[in-house]
Design an enzyme around this catalytic site. Structure first.
Site, PDB file in Angstrom:
ATOM      1  CG  HIS A   1      -5.285   5.056   3.680  1.00 12.39           C
ATOM      2  ND1 HIS A   1      -4.145   5.108   2.917  1.00 12.39           N
ATOM      3  CD2 HIS A   1      -5.796   3.813   3.495  1.00 12.39           C
ATOM      4  CE1 HIS A   1      -3.982   3.961   2.276  1.00 12.39           C
ATOM      5  NE2 HIS A   1      -4.977   3.144   2.610  1.00 12.39           N
TER       6      HIS A   1
ATOM      7  CB  CYS B   1      -5.681   4.384  -2.792  1.00 10.81           C
ATOM      8  SG  CYS B   1      -6.518   3.317  -3.971  1.00 10.81           S
TER       9      CYS B   1
ATOM     10  CG  ASN C   1      -2.199   2.197   5.262  1.00  6.66           C
ATOM     11  OD1 ASN C   1      -1.739   2.097   4.137  1.00  6.66           O
ATOM     12  ND2 ASN C   1      -3.332   1.656   5.617  1.00  6.66           N
TER      13      ASN C   1
ATOM     14  CG  ASP D   1      -2.203   0.750   1.046  1.00  8.45           C
ATOM     15  OD1 ASP D   1      -2.335   1.443   0.031  1.00  8.45           O
ATOM     16  OD2 ASP D   1      -3.084   0.658   1.923  1.00  8.45           O
TER      17      ASP D   1
END
Ligand code: HMG
Ligand code: MG
Length: 298
Positions: free
Chosen positions: A209, A240, A249, A16
């Site tokens: 996030h 993202c 995050n 991520d």
């Protein structure tokens, strides 16, 4: 107040965190990051994604990254797989676990994986069967659980429907993703109250996030709801590609500081974790997104 005594941290930085980086990152740097993270005591690491390289170019080298890492006993090395093609590649890379990812919002589902929520769930059923046959566990994600970049508010009941489907098809855990970080602690508690009626809380995780600076507060709200698994990204890396403006995050270092302060056991060494974050930030030429890491440096 009964907080969990142990928390499992799922480190999503290599996936991520890095998926959104525009500049190419070498396989060697990605491998080093994963090895640094497991050396710090993280027992669950998302190493990469087997997705279309046209959609997420940065994850194209995931096969090479899996081939390069030093596998430690007891560590779960996981990868994102949106379809059977992704699963096949993941199995060739000897993953311990794969993750499927659905959304609670139709617009986000279309933008992220080019199909409706229902179509995605139908696609995951044979994937779960094949993964189970191969002895690989499957984790499920639901995105946009506290807001969608295209549709705005998302009702907790909609999240519960998708989470229940993922649970019913055999995902051992469902991680609820606040993709754009708009959630607040009250909404987070409400979310787990509602989804907790559809899926047992011990099979739920939180994925926050930090775009609006609420991630740590949301983790605390989740702990109060009995949630004991959290995804986090070293140095707060990421965002993202299909949620413009979304940042990374919650930083793993900052989350660890919170949990250590509460006396909650994670098995992770703060100093080694901070060093891992500093190193990847130097590679990326970025300021470290972890407040704890910055405070330590000062
Ligand atoms: P599509 O275009 O509808 O797929 O994409 P398709 O089946 O029509 O195939 C099109 C082309 O992609 C074909 O190649 C396929 O072979 C190839 P061509 O014939 O044109 O050369 N392809 C693949 N290649 C490699 N690996 C694969 C694969 N599948 C097809 N697995 C698809 C549908 C799902 C593939 C695409 O939309 C995709 O890859 N999406 C991934 C998006 C993504 O990774 N997003 C970020 C992760 S999710 C996230 O960050 C949220 C999370 O953190 C939680 C939260 O914060 O909320 C998890
Ligand atoms: Mg995410």
């Amino acid at each position: 107040m009964n907080l969990p005594t142990h928390v499992r941290l799922v480190e999503v930085g290599p996936r991520d965190g890095l998926q959104n980086e525009k500049k190419p990152i070498s396989v060697a740097d990605k491998v080093r990051l994963v090895d640094d993270l497991t050396a710090a005591g993280l027992s669950h690491v998302e190493v990469g994604s087997f997705v279309s390289p046209k959609w997420v170019p940065q994850m194209a080298g995931s096969t090479e990254v899996f081939a390069g890492i030093q596998r430690k006993a007891g560590v779960t090395y996981a990868a994102l797989t949106p379809n059977l093609k992704g699963l096949e590649a993941a199995l060739e890379s000897r993953v311990e676990e794969v993750a499927v990812f659905a959304a609670a919002s139709e617009s986000f589902s279309q933008r992220n994986i080019n199909c409706s929520i229902d179509e995605s769930l139908q696609r995951f059923i044979p994937l779960l069967e094949a993964a189970t046959t191969a002895g690989v566990r499957v984790r499920g994600y639901v995105s946009c659980v506290l807001g969608c970049p295209y549709e705005g508010a998302v009702a907790a009941e909609r999240v519960a429907v998708v989470a229940r489907e993922l649970d019913a098809m055999g995902c051992y855990e469902v991680s609820l993703g606040d993709t754009i970080g708009t959630g607040t602690p009250g909404a987070t508690r409400h979310l787990f109250e509602v989804v907790g009626r559809a899926v047992p809380r011990e099979r739920l995780a939180g994925h926050f996030h930090d775009t609006y600076g609420q991630a740590l507060a949301n983790v605390y709200a989740s702990l109060l709801e009995g949630i004991a698994v959290f995804d986090a990204s070293v140095a707060g890396l990421g965002g993202c590609p299909y949620a413009k403006g979304a940042t990374g995050n919650v930083a793993t270092e900052d989350l660890l500081y919170l949990l250590d302060g509460l006396g909650i056991v994670t098995g992770v060494d703060a100093d080694r974790l901070i060093a891992a974050g500093e190193r990847i930030c130097a590679v990326l030429g970025r300021e470290n997104g972890s407040r704890v890491a910055r405070a330590r440096r000062a």
